[in-house]
Scaffold this motif. Structure first.
Motif, short mmCIF file in Angstrom:
data_model
loop_
_atom_site.label_atom_id
_atom_site.label_comp_id
_atom_site.label_asym_id
_atom_site.label_seq_id
_atom_site.Cartn_x
_atom_site.Cartn_y
_atom_site.Cartn_z
N UNK A 69 12.68 -3.08 -10.12
CA UNK A 69 11.66 -2.54 -9.22
C UNK A 69 10.38 -3.38 -9.26
N UNK A 70 9.95 -3.72 -10.46
CA UNK A 70 8.72 -4.50 -10.59
C UNK A 70 8.86 -5.87 -9.96
N UNK A 71 9.99 -6.54 -10.18
CA UNK A 71 10.21 -7.87 -9.62
C UNK A 71 10.33 -7.81 -8.10
N UNK A 72 11.05 -6.81 -7.59
CA UNK A 72 11.20 -6.68 -6.13
C UNK A 72 9.84 -6.55 -5.44
N UNK A 73 8.98 -5.69 -5.97
CA UNK A 73 7.67 -5.49 -5.35
C UNK A 73 6.80 -6.74 -5.49
N UNK A 88 20.41 -12.67 -14.16
CA UNK A 88 21.86 -12.67 -14.25
C UNK A 88 22.42 -12.67 -12.84
N UNK A 89 23.69 -13.01 -12.72
CA UNK A 89 24.30 -13.06 -11.39
C UNK A 89 24.21 -11.71 -10.69
N UNK A 93 22.12 -10.92 -7.21
CA UNK A 93 22.76 -10.35 -6.02
C UNK A 93 22.02 -9.11 -5.53
N UNK A 94 21.58 -8.28 -6.47
CA UNK A 94 20.87 -7.05 -6.11
C UNK A 94 19.56 -7.36 -5.41
N UNK A 95 18.90 -8.42 -5.82
CA UNK A 95 17.60 -8.79 -5.24
C UNK A 95 17.73 -9.88 -4.19
#
Length: 296
Positions: A69-73, A88-89, A93-95
């Motif tokens: 969450x912190x990295x996405x924002x 990690x892979x 992928x999630x981000x």
């Protein structure tokens, strides 16, 4: 391991209709469209030296932000200067969409590498963003939107400040004022606990909180100090926007000079058996009550 990762990336590219570029000289590009730094020759899997994996050395000019969450924002914040992302892979992928939109350099690493860089207690969720600290902001530069500001009087625990920032973002607080010498770093545990709130609520560092409260008073703010010994409950205190809620550290509370700079002191009445709250929980209750009182 490299062959396995490459096969997974190719499968993902095929699934999403992507097309792998032909190899060209110079830095390679991964499937997120960002430059991928080549590892140093001395780097090896399992090395205990974080620098060997391409991590920058910790410094005041570097913010380490981890957790999805912190990295996405942070990636979505145009004011944040992003440098490199280690993931990690699965986390990459999630981000993926946010990484592609920002174009930040991505380095695939394992969880052990992140733990070596951040420490075994860090809940990194497979991702670390190295970035520059956000630009400094002055008290006079606070943009008045909701008419609500928080001032923290030497609250030093990063978990508490992070939770306060998350709550402040939820209640659209205009800014959070902290002191330079008695406040945690604006990254790491604080950013993780804030869950993205650090990117949405401006943090204002001041040398002297008393002088900052004077300036808020000159700007028309009603300065309300939360104090267990306050003469009236916050629910019964007359409020008028803009309001600056002032919170003290657990145990110590507000310092004498801070109390003197407040226009009024108010307490939070607890009808139950427990008569006190963690400072971050008290902040959430106070913001809810204040927003309700200020609503037209």
């Amino acid at each position: 391991m490299t062959r396995k990762l490459a096969g997974t990336v190719e499968a993902r590219m095929k699934k999403h209709g992507g097309r792998r570029q032909e190899k060209t000289p110079g830095p390679s590009r991964n499937d997120f469209g960002a430059r991928k730094a080549r590892p140093a020759r001395s780097a090896r899997v399992g090395s205990e030296n974080p620098a060997a994996r391409g991590f920058r050395r910790p410094s005041p000019e570097l913010a380490a932000i981890y957790g999805c969450h912190a990295v996405r924002e942070a990636l979505r914040n145009p004011r944040r200067q992003c440098l490199d992302l280690f993931a990690t892979l699965a986390a990459a992928e999630k981000l993926g969409p946010d990484i592609s939109a920002r174009g930040v350099a991505v380095h695939e690493v394992d969880s052990e590498a992140l733990a070596a860089r951040l420490g075994p207690e860090a809940v990194h969720q497979g991702v670390l963003l190295e970035a520059r600290p956000l630009p400094a902001l002055d008290v006079t530069e606070i943009e008045r939107k909701s008419g609500l500001v928080l001032a923290l009087d030497q609250i030093t625990d990063p978990h508490n400040v992070g939770a306060i920032l998350r709550t402040a973002a939820a209640f659209a607080v205009d800014a959070v004022i902290v002191t330079e010498r008695h406040a945690p770093e604006f990254s790491g545990v604080l950013a993780k606990t804030a869950s993205g709130g650090l990117e949405h609520v401006p943090l204002v560092e001041v040398v002297n909180l008393a002088r900052a409260l004077d300036r808020l008073g000159d700007a028309g703010y009603q300065r309300v100090g939360l104090d267990s010994e306050g003469p009236a409950s916050l629910e019964k205190t007359a409020l008028s926007a803009p309001v600056a809620l002032v919170l003290g550290a657990e145990g110590k509370g507000l310092r004498r000079l801070t109390r003197e700079k407040c226009d009024t002191l108010a307490r939070l009445d607890m009808p139950g058996a427990i008569k006190s709250l963690n400072v971050s929980n008290a902040c959430a209750v106070a913001l809810a009550l204040t927003r309700a009182r200020l609503a037209p």
